[in-house]
Motif scaffolding. Structure first.
Motif, PDB file in Angstrom:
ATOM      1  N   SER A 102     -15.019  -1.262   9.426  1.00 51.59           N
ATOM      2  CA  SER A 102     -14.562  -1.256   8.013  1.00 51.59           C
ATOM      3  C   SER A 102     -13.944   0.073   7.635  1.00 51.59           C
ATOM      4  O   SER A 102     -14.047   0.484   6.486  1.00 51.59           O
ATOM      5  CB  SER A 102     -15.720  -1.491   7.037  1.00 51.59           C
ATOM      6  N   SER A 103     -13.334   0.747   8.557  1.00 50.20           N
ATOM      7  CA  SER A 103     -12.764   2.052   8.208  1.00 50.20           C
ATOM      8  C   SER A 103     -11.410   2.282   8.866  1.00 50.20           C
ATOM      9  O   SER A 103     -11.306   2.378  10.085  1.00 50.20           O
ATOM     10  CB  SER A 103     -13.741   3.157   8.600  1.00 50.20           C
ATOM     11  N   SER A 104     -10.382   2.377   8.030  1.00 56.01           N
ATOM     12  CA  SER A 104      -9.041   2.668   8.554  1.00 56.01           C
ATOM     13  C   SER A 104      -9.016   4.048   9.213  1.00 56.01           C
ATOM     14  O   SER A 104      -8.376   4.241  10.237  1.00 56.01           O
ATOM     15  CB  SER A 104      -7.999   2.676   7.442  1.00 56.01           C
ATOM     16  N   VAL A 129     -12.214   4.442   4.133  1.00 54.66           N
ATOM     17  CA  VAL A 129     -13.626   4.366   4.540  1.00 54.66           C
ATOM     18  C   VAL A 129     -14.254   3.130   3.910  1.00 54.66           C
ATOM     19  O   VAL A 129     -13.685   2.576   2.970  1.00 54.66           O
ATOM     20  CB  VAL A 129     -14.405   5.647   4.144  1.00 54.66           C
ATOM     21  N   PRO A 130     -15.420   2.678   4.388  1.00 57.04           N
ATOM     22  CA  PRO A 130     -15.956   1.417   3.878  1.00 57.04           C
ATOM     23  C   PRO A 130     -16.207   1.405   2.368  1.00 57.04           C
ATOM     24  O   PRO A 130     -16.694   2.384   1.803  1.00 57.04           O
ATOM     25  CB  PRO A 130     -17.274   1.261   4.638  1.00 57.04           C
ATOM     26  N   GLY A 131     -15.848   0.289   1.775  1.00 55.30           N
ATOM     27  CA  GLY A 131     -16.249   0.024   0.394  1.00 55.30           C
ATOM     28  C   GLY A 131     -15.466   0.646  -0.747  1.00 55.30           C
ATOM     29  O   GLY A 131     -15.713   0.338  -1.908  1.00 55.30           O
ATOM     30  N   ASN A 190      -5.373  -3.959   6.712  1.00 53.79           N
ATOM     31  CA  ASN A 190      -4.836  -2.642   6.325  1.00 53.79           C
ATOM     32  C   ASN A 190      -4.179  -1.949   7.514  1.00 53.79           C
ATOM     33  O   ASN A 190      -3.046  -1.456   7.432  1.00 53.79           O
ATOM     34  CB  ASN A 190      -5.968  -1.734   5.820  1.00 53.79           C
ATOM     35  N   THR A 238      -7.010   4.596  -2.448  1.00 49.33           N
ATOM     36  CA  THR A 238      -8.211   4.143  -1.743  1.00 49.33           C
ATOM     37  C   THR A 238      -8.338   4.877  -0.411  1.00 49.33           C
ATOM     38  O   THR A 238      -7.420   4.851   0.396  1.00 49.33           O
ATOM     39  CB  THR A 238      -8.123   2.616  -1.479  1.00 49.33           C
ATOM     40  N   ALA A 239      -9.482   5.514  -0.208  1.00 50.65           N
ATOM     41  CA  ALA A 239      -9.680   6.227   1.059  1.00 50.65           C
ATOM     42  C   ALA A 239     -10.000   5.209   2.151  1.00 50.65           C
ATOM     43  O   ALA A 239     -10.542   4.139   1.874  1.00 50.65           O
ATOM     44  CB  ALA A 239     -10.825   7.210   0.905  1.00 50.65           C
ATOM     45  N   MET A 285      -2.827   0.244   1.931  1.00 54.87           N
ATOM     46  CA  MET A 285      -3.998  -0.641   2.042  1.00 54.87           C
ATOM     47  C   MET A 285      -3.623  -2.019   1.533  1.00 54.87           C
ATOM     48  O   MET A 285      -4.014  -2.415   0.426  1.00 54.87           O
ATOM     49  CB  MET A 285      -5.150  -0.086   1.189  1.00 54.87           C
ATOM     50  N   ARG A 338     -10.436  -7.087   5.416  1.00 52.81           N
ATOM     51  CA  ARG A 338      -9.248  -6.457   4.828  1.00 52.81           C
ATOM     52  C   ARG A 338      -8.877  -5.166   5.555  1.00 52.81           C
ATOM     53  O   ARG A 338      -7.710  -4.795   5.619  1.00 52.81           O
ATOM     54  CB  ARG A 338      -9.430  -6.227   3.328  1.00 52.81           C
ATOM     55  N   THR A 339      -9.889  -4.485   6.127  1.00 55.36           N
ATOM     56  CA  THR A 339      -9.574  -3.259   6.870  1.00 55.36           C
ATOM     57  C   THR A 339      -8.711  -3.603   8.094  1.00 55.36           C
ATOM     58  O   THR A 339      -7.771  -2.876   8.434  1.00 55.36           O
ATOM     59  CB  THR A 339     -10.864  -2.529   7.294  1.00 55.36           C
ATOM     60  N   GLY A 397     -12.421   0.250  -1.714  1.00 52.49           N
ATOM     61  CA  GLY A 397     -11.553  -0.683  -2.414  1.00 52.49           C
ATOM     62  C   GLY A 397     -12.222  -1.279  -3.646  1.00 52.49           C
ATOM     63  O   GLY A 397     -11.574  -1.569  -4.648  1.00 52.49           O
TER      64      GLY A 397
END
Ligand code: ASP
Length: 429
Positions: A275-277, A355-357, A395, A352-353, A311, A391-392, A359
């Motif tokens: 969950s982290s771009s 990293v998880p959550g 992204n 939006t960074a 994102m 969604r990640t 968004g």
């Protein structure tokens, strides 16, 4: 004669780990009674340590890799005119694909009507976190690090990108005079890339533990009242990933989209499990270079930029969430409201960074722009993790597709690598 056994590739291993991990998590959640062995030893012990240990190893690579690769990438592009051209083209692509993403999400939402007839009492609520709005002037000023070492230490991606870009441009300008520093950065970059490969060898174990722990914690029960909303997000993500991106790829480069997806799939699997771009940056740069044929001087610059500002998957969740919450609370949105949502969600995507959550936090900006209650976020919080994972993956696919198009048009693309005539590393073969 005995057939020589084929070794499983990284792609296959990551996908097996994803599927087995998810199943294992669901079984643990639903069929194994709570006990110290299940909860303390397995889920919060073994899975947590191996999964997060792997995640931290990937995160460890991000800041040094982004700094060195952007500086070297900018230095090898050389003149600021080409760099500016590549930069502007990439940013335009990123913004346009995000605006398309929200439009797709709003349309899917309008067709599915996920919030109509919702029994809100059946949904567990949690306290939403609200994004603090920063003014545009502040956001722009914040791009410039007052102390670059601080930016590196805090992992402030946009500031790191700006600083390393300037370093790269000056490296190119001073040429021979700064040869030693240039060589040092480029060799350090090689070390980071080698480290990425080493860490990726344990990826299947990390991916297994991360997904098993996530599914063991959430199970399926929380999803039922939210199925329509989730379905809306999944459909819109699917359309963006497999229709919009693949059409763009075909139209702008003529490359075979199916081949692209096949080659890029492990990166999507990796983004799904973490969950982290941001954590996906090293693997994405490496895969684009080794398997797809994008030169590192382009991807090393556009991928970290995309992981920070582009994102599309997040924007999609926000689009569907707007329709869902508006319907659930009986609020009517008109055409101008939808235009406002497209504009603010595009901006929120930049903020939006990777990293998880996060968004879900920037969603409050979008809700506020059209007067939706922020309590609406509480409705969807409980089930956001699985959507965050999906969604990640979208992204980072958006970043990779835009990067491939820009590289292709800039003649920084090796078609032989894409067509499998050359593959430099056996891990990626
Ligand atoms: N987890 C997402 C990413 O890293 C951001 C978000 O939507 O929360 O790309």
């Amino acid at each position: 004669m005995q057939k020589k056994q084929k070794k499983l590739g990284l792609t296959t291993k990551i996908f097996i780990a994803l599927i087995v991990g998810s199943l294992c998590g669901v079984i643990l959640h639903s069929y194994i009674p709570a006990s110290d062995i299940r909860d303390k030893f397995l889920i919060e012990g073994l899975f947590y340590i191996v999964g997060n240990g792997f995640l931290r190893l990937m995160q460890m690579l991000v800041v040094p890799l982004v700094f060195c690769s952007i500086a070297c990438g900018a230095a090898s592009i050389g003149d600021t005119k080409t760099l500016g051209k590549v930069g502007i083209k990439t940013i335009v692509f990123y913004l346009v694909t995000t605006a398309i993403a929200i439009t797709v999400a709003l349309s899917v939402g309008k067709v599915l009507n996920p919030g109509i007839g919702l029994d809100m009492s059946s949904i567990q609520k949690a306290e939403p976190t609200i994004a603090e709005a920063t003014t545009l002037t502040e956001t722009l000023l914040n791009l410039i690090p007052t102390n670059p070492l601080n930016a590196l230490a805090e992992g402030n991606m946009l500031q790191i990108i700006i600083f390393s870009l300037i370093v790269g441009v000056i490296l190119a300008k001073l040429g021979k005079k700064v040869e030693v520093v240039h060589k040092f950065l480029s060799q350090f970059n090689d070390i980071m890339m080698e480290m990425t490969m080493m860490v990726m060898r344990v990826a299947p174990y990390g991916v297994f533990c991360l997904t098993a722990r996530t599914f063991a914690n959430i199970g399926f029960d929380a999803f039922i009242p939210m199925l329509k909303y989730m379905l809306g997000v999944f459909i819109a993500l699917g359309v963006q990933c497999f229709v919009v991106y693949m059409l763009l790829l075909k139209v702008f480069t003529g490359l075979n989209p199916i081949k692209f997806i096949k080659k890029f799939a492990p990166v999507m699997g990796f983004a799904f499990s973490t969950s982290s771009s941001n954590s996906t940056i090293p693997l994405s740069i490496e895969t684009l270079n080794e398997k797809i044929g994008v030169s590192k001087r382009i991807s090393s610059f556009t991928i970290p930029l995309g992981a920070t500002i582009n994102m599309d998957g997040t924007a999609i969740m926000q689009g569907v969430a707007v329709i869902f919450v508006a319907q659930a609370f009986g609020i009517n949105l008109d055409f101008m409201d939808y235009i406002t949502v497209i504009a603010t969600a595009t901006m929120a995507s930049i903020g939006t960074a990777g990293v998880p959550g996060v968004g879900l936090i920037t969603l409050s900006m979008v809700f506020a722009s059209v007067g939706l209650p922020v309590e609406g976020i509480a409705l969807i919080m409980g089930i956001d993790r699985i959507l965050d994972m999906t969604r990640t993956a979208v992204n980072i696919t958006g970043d990779a597709v835009c990067t491939t198009i820009v590289a292709y048009q800039n003649n920084d693309f090796n078609t032989d690598v894409f067509n499998d005539k050359e593959c430099k590393d056996e891990l990626f073969a």
